[in-house]
Design a protein around this motif. Sequence first.
Motif, PDB file in Angstrom:
ATOM      1  N   GLY A 190     -24.802  82.175 -17.292  1.00  0.00           N
ATOM      2  CA  GLY A 190     -23.896  81.440 -18.158  1.00  0.00           C
ATOM      3  C   GLY A 190     -24.661  80.614 -19.168  1.00  0.00           C
ATOM      4  O   GLY A 190     -25.891  80.712 -19.278  1.00  0.00           O
ATOM      5  N   GLU A 191     -23.954  79.795 -19.933  1.00  0.00           N
ATOM      6  CA  GLU A 191     -24.570  78.952 -20.947  1.00  0.00           C
ATOM      7  C   GLU A 191     -24.461  77.492 -20.539  1.00  0.00           C
ATOM      8  O   GLU A 191     -23.377  77.005 -20.241  1.00  0.00           O
ATOM      9  N   GLY A 192     -25.618  76.797 -20.547  1.00  0.00           N
ATOM     10  CA  GLY A 192     -25.622  75.380 -20.233  1.00  0.00           C
ATOM     11  C   GLY A 192     -25.100  75.120 -18.835  1.00  0.00           C
ATOM     12  O   GLY A 192     -25.458  75.811 -17.875  1.00  0.00           O
ATOM     13  N   PRO A 193     -24.221  74.125 -18.698  1.00  0.00           N
ATOM     14  CA  PRO A 193     -23.714  73.792 -17.362  1.00  0.00           C
ATOM     15  C   PRO A 193     -22.643  74.753 -16.857  1.00  0.00           C
ATOM     16  O   PRO A 193     -22.200  74.632 -15.717  1.00  0.00           O
ATOM     17  N   LEU A 194     -22.198  75.692 -17.699  1.00  0.00           N
ATOM     18  CA  LEU A 194     -21.144  76.622 -17.298  1.00  0.00           C
ATOM     19  C   LEU A 194     -21.743  77.832 -16.594  1.00  0.00           C
ATOM     20  O   LEU A 194     -22.713  78.436 -17.064  1.00  0.00           O
ATOM     21  N   ALA A 202     -14.087  58.228 -16.668  1.00  0.00           N
ATOM     22  CA  ALA A 202     -13.494  59.564 -16.644  1.00  0.00           C
ATOM     23  C   ALA A 202     -13.976  60.379 -17.837  1.00  0.00           C
ATOM     24  O   ALA A 202     -14.394  59.834 -18.861  1.00  0.00           O
ATOM     25  N   SER A 203     -13.876  61.675 -17.720  1.00  0.00           N
ATOM     26  CA  SER A 203     -14.337  62.551 -18.798  1.00  0.00           C
ATOM     27  C   SER A 203     -13.545  62.328 -20.079  1.00  0.00           C
ATOM     28  O   SER A 203     -14.053  62.577 -21.170  1.00  0.00           O
ATOM     29  N   GLN A 208     -34.518  37.110 -18.201  1.00  0.00           N
ATOM     30  CA  GLN A 208     -34.027  37.975 -17.135  1.00  0.00           C
ATOM     31  C   GLN A 208     -33.130  39.058 -17.706  1.00  0.00           C
ATOM     32  O   GLN A 208     -32.229  38.785 -18.497  1.00  0.00           O
ATOM     33  N   THR A 209     -33.369  40.306 -17.294  1.00  0.00           N
ATOM     34  CA  THR A 209     -32.619  41.443 -17.816  1.00  0.00           C
ATOM     35  C   THR A 209     -31.944  42.182 -16.672  1.00  0.00           C
ATOM     36  O   THR A 209     -32.533  42.400 -15.616  1.00  0.00           O
ATOM     37  N   ARG A 210     -30.680  42.554 -16.894  1.00  0.00           N
ATOM     38  CA  ARG A 210     -29.928  43.346 -15.930  1.00  0.00           C
ATOM     39  C   ARG A 210     -29.601  44.684 -16.573  1.00  0.00           C
ATOM     40  O   ARG A 210     -29.072  44.733 -17.681  1.00  0.00           O
ATOM     41  N   GLU A 211     -29.927  45.765 -15.882  1.00  0.00           N
ATOM     42  CA  GLU A 211     -29.608  47.106 -16.381  1.00  0.00           C
ATOM     43  C   GLU A 211     -28.372  47.620 -15.680  1.00  0.00           C
ATOM     44  O   GLU A 211     -28.279  47.583 -14.451  1.00  0.00           O
ATOM     45  N   ILE A 212     -27.417  48.095 -16.473  1.00  0.00           N
ATOM     46  CA  ILE A 212     -26.149  48.600 -15.955  1.00  0.00           C
ATOM     47  C   ILE A 212     -26.005  50.056 -16.393  1.00  0.00           C
ATOM     48  O   ILE A 212     -26.142  50.374 -17.578  1.00  0.00           O
ATOM     49  N   THR A 213     -25.727  50.908 -15.448  1.00  0.00           N
ATOM     50  CA  THR A 213     -25.582  52.336 -15.732  1.00  0.00           C
ATOM     51  C   THR A 213     -24.134  52.655 -16.083  1.00  0.00           C
ATOM     52  O   THR A 213     -23.206  52.249 -15.370  1.00  0.00           O
ATOM     53  N   VAL A 214     -23.943  53.378 -17.178  1.00  0.00           N
ATOM     54  CA  VAL A 214     -22.634  53.903 -17.561  1.00  0.00           C
ATOM     55  C   VAL A 214     -22.673  55.405 -17.316  1.00  0.00           C
ATOM     56  O   VAL A 214     -23.423  56.127 -17.972  1.00  0.00           O
ATOM     57  N   ALA A 215     -21.910  55.841 -16.326  1.00  0.00           N
ATOM     58  CA  ALA A 215     -21.913  57.253 -15.937  1.00  0.00           C
ATOM     59  C   ALA A 215     -20.565  57.878 -16.260  1.00  0.00           C
ATOM     60  O   ALA A 215     -19.528  57.380 -15.809  1.00  0.00           O
ATOM     61  N   GLN A 216     -20.577  58.933 -17.048  1.00  0.00           N
ATOM     62  CA  GLN A 216     -19.331  59.614 -17.400  1.00  0.00           C
ATOM     63  C   GLN A 216     -19.259  60.953 -16.678  1.00  0.00           C
ATOM     64  O   GLN A 216     -20.209  61.735 -16.664  1.00  0.00           O
ATOM     65  N   LEU A 217     -18.110  61.176 -16.067  1.00  0.00           N
ATOM     66  CA  LEU A 217     -17.904  62.413 -15.339  1.00  0.00           C
ATOM     67  C   LEU A 217     -17.857  63.596 -16.295  1.00  0.00           C
ATOM     68  O   LEU A 217     -17.511  63.456 -17.469  1.00  0.00           O
ATOM     69  N   GLN A 218     -18.182  64.741 -15.796  1.00  0.00           N
ATOM     70  CA  GLN A 218     -18.130  65.948 -16.609  1.00  0.00           C
ATOM     71  C   GLN A 218     -16.693  66.307 -16.938  1.00  0.00           C
ATOM     72  O   GLN A 218     -15.748  65.910 -16.238  1.00  0.00           O
ATOM     73  N   THR A 228     -17.114  66.240 -23.998  1.00  0.00           N
ATOM     74  CA  THR A 228     -16.797  67.650 -24.291  1.00  0.00           C
ATOM     75  C   THR A 228     -17.987  68.550 -23.990  1.00  0.00           C
ATOM     76  O   THR A 228     -18.012  69.704 -24.415  1.00  0.00           O
ATOM     77  N   THR A 229     -18.963  68.033 -23.267  1.00  0.00           N
ATOM     78  CA  THR A 229     -20.195  68.788 -23.041  1.00  0.00           C
ATOM     79  C   THR A 229     -20.148  69.645 -21.783  1.00  0.00           C
ATOM     80  O   THR A 229     -21.050  70.440 -21.558  1.00  0.00           O
ATOM     81  N   TYR A 230     -19.137  69.449 -20.936  1.00  0.00           N
ATOM     82  CA  TYR A 230     -19.006  70.158 -19.652  1.00  0.00           C
ATOM     83  C   TYR A 230     -20.101  69.776 -18.662  1.00  0.00           C
ATOM     84  O   TYR A 230     -20.296  70.453 -17.659  1.00  0.00           O
ATOM     85  N   ALA A 231     -20.849  68.683 -18.926  1.00  0.00           N
ATOM     86  CA  ALA A 231     -21.865  68.184 -17.998  1.00  0.00           C
ATOM     87  C   ALA A 231     -21.712  66.678 -17.873  1.00  0.00           C
ATOM     88  O   ALA A 231     -21.315  66.003 -18.825  1.00  0.00           O
ATOM     89  N   ALA A 232     -22.009  66.140 -16.685  1.00  0.00           N
ATOM     90  CA  ALA A 232     -21.990  64.686 -16.518  1.00  0.00           C
ATOM     91  C   ALA A 232     -23.127  64.072 -17.333  1.00  0.00           C
ATOM     92  O   ALA A 232     -24.134  64.729 -17.605  1.00  0.00           O
ATOM     93  N   ARG A 233     -22.963  62.819 -17.725  1.00  0.00           N
ATOM     94  CA  ARG A 233     -23.995  62.160 -18.517  1.00  0.00           C
ATOM     95  C   ARG A 233     -24.050  60.675 -18.167  1.00  0.00           C
ATOM     96  O   ARG A 233     -23.067  60.110 -17.674  1.00  0.00           O
ATOM     97  N   GLU A 234     -25.221  60.078 -18.411  1.00  0.00           N
ATOM     98  CA  GLU A 234     -25.425  58.676 -18.082  1.00  0.00           C
ATOM     99  C   GLU A 234     -26.115  57.947 -19.225  1.00  0.00           C
ATOM    100  O   GLU A 234     -26.879  58.557 -19.984  1.00  0.00           O
ATOM    101  N   GLY A 235     -25.834  56.653 -19.326  1.00  0.00           N
ATOM    102  CA  GLY A 235     -26.483  55.799 -20.309  1.00  0.00           C
ATOM    103  C   GLY A 235     -26.757  54.440 -19.689  1.00  0.00           C
ATOM    104  O   GLY A 235     -26.286  54.130 -18.588  1.00  0.00           O
TER     105      GLY A 235
END
Length: 506
Positions: A264-268, A132-133, A202-212, A185-192
């Motif tokens: 607007g500015e950025g994602p807004l 969640a954001s 052996q490597t496993r990649e896991i995505t962490v996605a945060q809602l805007q 606080t960026t007003y945009a979704a982001r991932e890591g």
Amino acid sequence: MKRMMIAFAAAAMLLAGCSEENTEAPVTPEVTDWIEVTGGEQEPLPAAGTEFAVTVKSSGDWRLAGRKEWCRPDVTEGAAGAEVHFTVDENTGYEARSVVYTFMSGGKSCKMTVSQEGGVVVEADKDRYEVASAGGEFRIRIDANVALTWELDPSCSDWVSDTTPVSRAGMPERSYIYLTVDENTTYAAREGLLRVTGEGGQTREITVAQLQNDAILVDADTYPVEPEGGVITVQVDANVDYTVEIPAEAASWCRHTSSEESAGEGPLRRTVETFEVDEASMTRNAVVVLRAVEGGATAIVNISQIVESDAPIVDVPDEAFRNFLLQKGYVVAADGTKCQLTDAGMELQEMDCSGLKIESLKGIEGFTELVSLNFTNNMVKEVDLSANTKLSDLKFETNPVELMNLGDAPVMLVDISGTKLQVGEKWWEMVYPPKFTLISSQPLEVKAGDNCVCTKFDMTQVPNLKRIDVSYITYAGYILYLKRGVHSEDVVYRGTTSSVEIVWVD
């Protein structure tokens, strides 16, 4: 004559010998069945998979039997001296595995066991986690059969941190990796990315996605309009689609006329909303709600018209209480925390402001027509209702009230059994007032009862106290303060049992 007899005897013996040979069956040499397998791997085969061959040596034709799932022979029968080629698949499971093949020729057989190492397994219960954001801590379950290491991609290291206890680092089998995500606080979704590597590579990649962080932002809290009416524009910056909601009671004089998008500015995205307001003959306020189509984001647009009148102006310092009054149209913003009552506010008889995290009801004194007030489930410690002289129905449980001044308000029952503030999900996670003091001129009743968590009750400023119920309070330390010469012990109702101590005050 003698010579003839000897010759006849010799011939007879020769004939007798030949006749003996021809009567016996010829002897056939005994043939023995046999089979053996040579070549192939002796050690367990690698988990990555491989190929190998064996040679079948036997006394004759042969055949083989066995399961052909992950290890497969190219032939299952052949002649003596033939080769059999086996293909072994990759072992993607945790455990080592084996299969037995049986080679048979005539009445003989031999067995060959093929063994394979277990794979290096690093499995996550999910490849993608959505957060969640608001952020917070969560855990990722990893199942592995080797020691683990992990790292966060540098692109998300400024908003995701590894909070895994040191004692869990490198643990094989089931492990939990704990991550803490900052508020978005960026007003945009982001991932890591989180990369988890098992010993062996052996490597496993896991995505962490945060809602805007859904946002609808307006350029002001209140938009004043002259009494003669006019047009106002509201600048809105949002990253969600929203609707414009005008309350029914204001729809006849306040209209939404247009929406115009601009850069607007950025994602807004920026939109200019235009409203048309009619001429007013009295003070009024329209609470326009900009509400996200999906999600819970909202913004409030207060459109106020103030007409000179005798309507009282009150100071409402508590933001939560002030926003409630504005949104209900009971007041309009005047200056800072000061608000002027609308006609609706001046005529208001019932108010329910429960569950809004209000800490102060200052400003309630302006609502002199109030008959019923419900401010349960807030954080009010002191409340002065002495100016609300028509108030008769009062509910305020789940507030840590320490001082209540009713003055001459005709409230006949005050229930203080719920004077507490719940601060957690458990029943014991609460704060409560150490002492409850009541001020009233009325012949009222006070109810404490066995659920009361306040331990001291001061009734010395309630001269006409009719009764106070302290029944079934059996714990030590509860004290009731009464006025000597004004009260009698008859006003105390103890029921069948009560351990409350009375302290008389001069």
